[in-house]
Write an enzyme that holds these catalytic residues in place. Structure first.
Site, PDB file in Angstrom:
ATOM      1  N   TYR A   1    -146.564 -16.952 -49.971  1.00  0.00           N
ATOM      2  CA  TYR A   1    -146.275 -15.684 -50.653  1.00  0.00           C
ATOM      3  C   TYR A   1    -144.764 -15.477 -50.831  1.00  0.00           C
ATOM      4  O   TYR A   1    -144.344 -14.577 -51.545  1.00  0.00           O
ATOM      5  CB  TYR A   1    -146.862 -14.484 -49.886  1.00  0.00           C
ATOM      6  CG  TYR A   1    -148.359 -14.491 -49.711  1.00  0.00           C
ATOM      7  CD1 TYR A   1    -149.166 -15.433 -50.349  1.00  0.00           C
ATOM      8  CD2 TYR A   1    -148.981 -13.548 -48.900  1.00  0.00           C
ATOM      9  CE1 TYR A   1    -150.544 -15.436 -50.173  1.00  0.00           C
ATOM     10  CE2 TYR A   1    -150.364 -13.542 -48.727  1.00  0.00           C
ATOM     11  CZ  TYR A   1    -151.129 -14.495 -49.358  1.00  0.00           C
ATOM     12  OH  TYR A   1    -152.493 -14.486 -49.173  1.00  0.00           O
TER      13      TYR A   1
ATOM     14  N   LYS B   1    -154.703  -5.281 -50.331  1.00  0.00           N
ATOM     15  CA  LYS B   1    -153.291  -5.067 -50.660  1.00  0.00           C
ATOM     16  C   LYS B   1    -153.106  -3.731 -51.366  1.00  0.00           C
ATOM     17  O   LYS B   1    -153.897  -3.380 -52.258  1.00  0.00           O
ATOM     18  CB  LYS B   1    -152.789  -6.208 -51.539  1.00  0.00           C
ATOM     19  CG  LYS B   1    -151.334  -6.084 -51.967  1.00  0.00           C
ATOM     20  CD  LYS B   1    -151.195  -5.603 -53.389  1.00  0.00           C
ATOM     21  CE  LYS B   1    -149.762  -5.364 -53.787  1.00  0.00           C
ATOM     22  NZ  LYS B   1    -149.662  -4.777 -55.141  1.00  0.00           N
TER      23      LYS B   1
ATOM     24  N   VAL C   1    -149.626  -0.895 -52.370  1.00  0.00           N
ATOM     25  CA  VAL C   1    -148.279  -0.362 -52.115  1.00  0.00           C
ATOM     26  C   VAL C   1    -148.233   1.137 -52.390  1.00  0.00           C
ATOM     27  O   VAL C   1    -147.404   1.842 -51.834  1.00  0.00           O
ATOM     28  CB  VAL C   1    -147.174  -1.065 -52.951  1.00  0.00           C
ATOM     29  CG1 VAL C   1    -146.928  -2.476 -52.453  1.00  0.00           C
ATOM     30  CG2 VAL C   1    -147.488  -1.057 -54.426  1.00  0.00           C
TER      31      VAL C   1
ATOM     32  N   ASN D   1    -157.491   3.701 -48.312  1.00  0.00           N
ATOM     33  CA  ASN D   1    -158.181   2.519 -47.789  1.00  0.00           C
ATOM     34  C   ASN D   1    -158.402   2.593 -46.281  1.00  0.00           C
ATOM     35  O   ASN D   1    -159.117   1.757 -45.720  1.00  0.00           O
ATOM     36  CB  ASN D   1    -157.411   1.253 -48.169  1.00  0.00           C
ATOM     37  CG  ASN D   1    -157.412   1.034 -49.672  1.00  0.00           C
ATOM     38  OD1 ASN D   1    -158.182   1.670 -50.387  1.00  0.00           O
ATOM     39  ND2 ASN D   1    -156.551   0.143 -50.147  1.00  0.00           N
TER      40      ASN D   1
END
Ligand SMILES: NC(=O)c1ccc[n+]([C@@H]2O[C@H](COP(=O)([O-])OP(=O)(O)OC[C@H]3O[C@@H](n4cnc5c(N)ncnc54)[C@H](OP(=O)(O)O)[C@@H]3O)[C@@H](O)[C@H]2O)c1
Length: 262
Positions: free
Chosen positions: A47, A223, A225, A233
């Site tokens: 990543y 994932k 942001v 979540n």
């Protein structure tokens, strides 16, 4: 056979995924997630963000021993395992990672050679646990038979699109945790069954998907942001699905199997 040493309780239901998070956004996203209560952060050598993930972790001020840090070894680095791990530790700014995963399988001999270096890294205390990712059950069986060491975790794409009812029992029998990745990007968020379920509960399709993972005992890596996404979540335990709803979501795979990449 030896294997799993994950701490009691294992992986949390939702870990923070960091693929495609870079720079200041990654630092902010990781710090914000940890402030909100995430305790497991998932990255990978591939990543190219271990340094900013490490910076976000430090910015949170959370104690190292309260966190699970997961990184992954790119199989193309086979033969350079210790150097790659040393670089991950340096970039993350930690003395050990909690879980080191082989990002993907090689051929049987290749996977075994890497796995032996993984076992040595664990014995050296550089990683608490070792596991694999994107391995099929037959590849897991082969690795275990050849090495006698059971991976703690197999991190795989998991969701209604990929649902295989045989996977979790197979791994559970060996004591391997199935951890799902890509709960949103690999699934059809517009699927009418998911949309109807979300509407019934006044939740988003994303929340329904995470709850469905929980109902299958599969912790997942998601994932986000956006602060709203990060917080949303974490509400996976705030509502429940009925067994009939879970079964209806399971059946989405029946219509999707033909286009699943093997
Ligand atoms: N082992 C492997 O081979 C492998 C492969 C792929 C992924 N992974 C891991 O799994 C993680 C997750 O997979 P992924 O990165 O493919 O993506 P994902 O978690 O399936 O989806 C991420 C996307 O969903 C959005 N999102 C998140 N929560 C949301 C919510 N509650 N409502 C609306 N939108 C929401 C995010 O938006 P914002 O970012 O704008 O908030 C982002 O655009 C990766 O980051 C990585 O750590 C592992």
């Amino acid at each position: 056979m030896s294997g799993r040493t994950l701490p009691a309780g294992g992986l949390p239901p939702v870990s923070l995924g960091t693929w495609q998070m870079w720079g200041g956004e990654a630092i902010r996203g990781v710090r914000e997630a940890l402030d909100l209560g995430y305790r497991c952060v998932d990255t990978a050598t591939g990543y190219r963000n271990e340094q900013v993930v490490g910076a976000g972790i430090r910015a949170s001020g959370i104690r190292r021993d309260e966190l699970l840090i997961v990184t992954k070894f790119p199989e193309e680095d086979a033969g350079r395992e210790r150097e790659t791990l040393a670089r991950s530790l340096e970039l993350l700014g930690v003395e050990y990672v909690d879980l080191w995963l082989m990002h993907g399988p090689l051929d049987a001999e290749g996977s075994l050679a890497v796995w032996r270096r993984f076992i040595e890294a664990r014995e050296a205390g550089l990683v608490r646990d070792i596991g694999v990712s994107n391995f099929r059950p037959a590849q897991v069986d082969d690795l275990v038979a050849r090495s006698g060491v059971v991976p703690a975790v197999n991190q795989v794409a998991f969701g209604p699109r990929y649902f295989d009812p045989a996977l979790a029992p197979h791994h559970a029998a060996l004591g391997i945790v199935v951890q799902g990745h890509s709960p949103f990007s690999e699934n059809d968020l517009e699927h009418p069954v998911l949309r109807a379920t979300a509407e019934r509960h006044g939740r988003s399709v994303h929340q329904v998907l995470l709850r469905w993972h929980l109902d299958h005992g599969v912790p997942t890596v998601a994932k986000a942001v956006s602060p709203a996404h990060l917080a949303g979540n974490l509400t996976v335990r705030d509502f429940s699905l009925t067994p009939a709803e879970v079964a209806a979501i399971d059946r989405i795979a029946d219509g999707a199997r033909t286009d699943v990449v093997s």
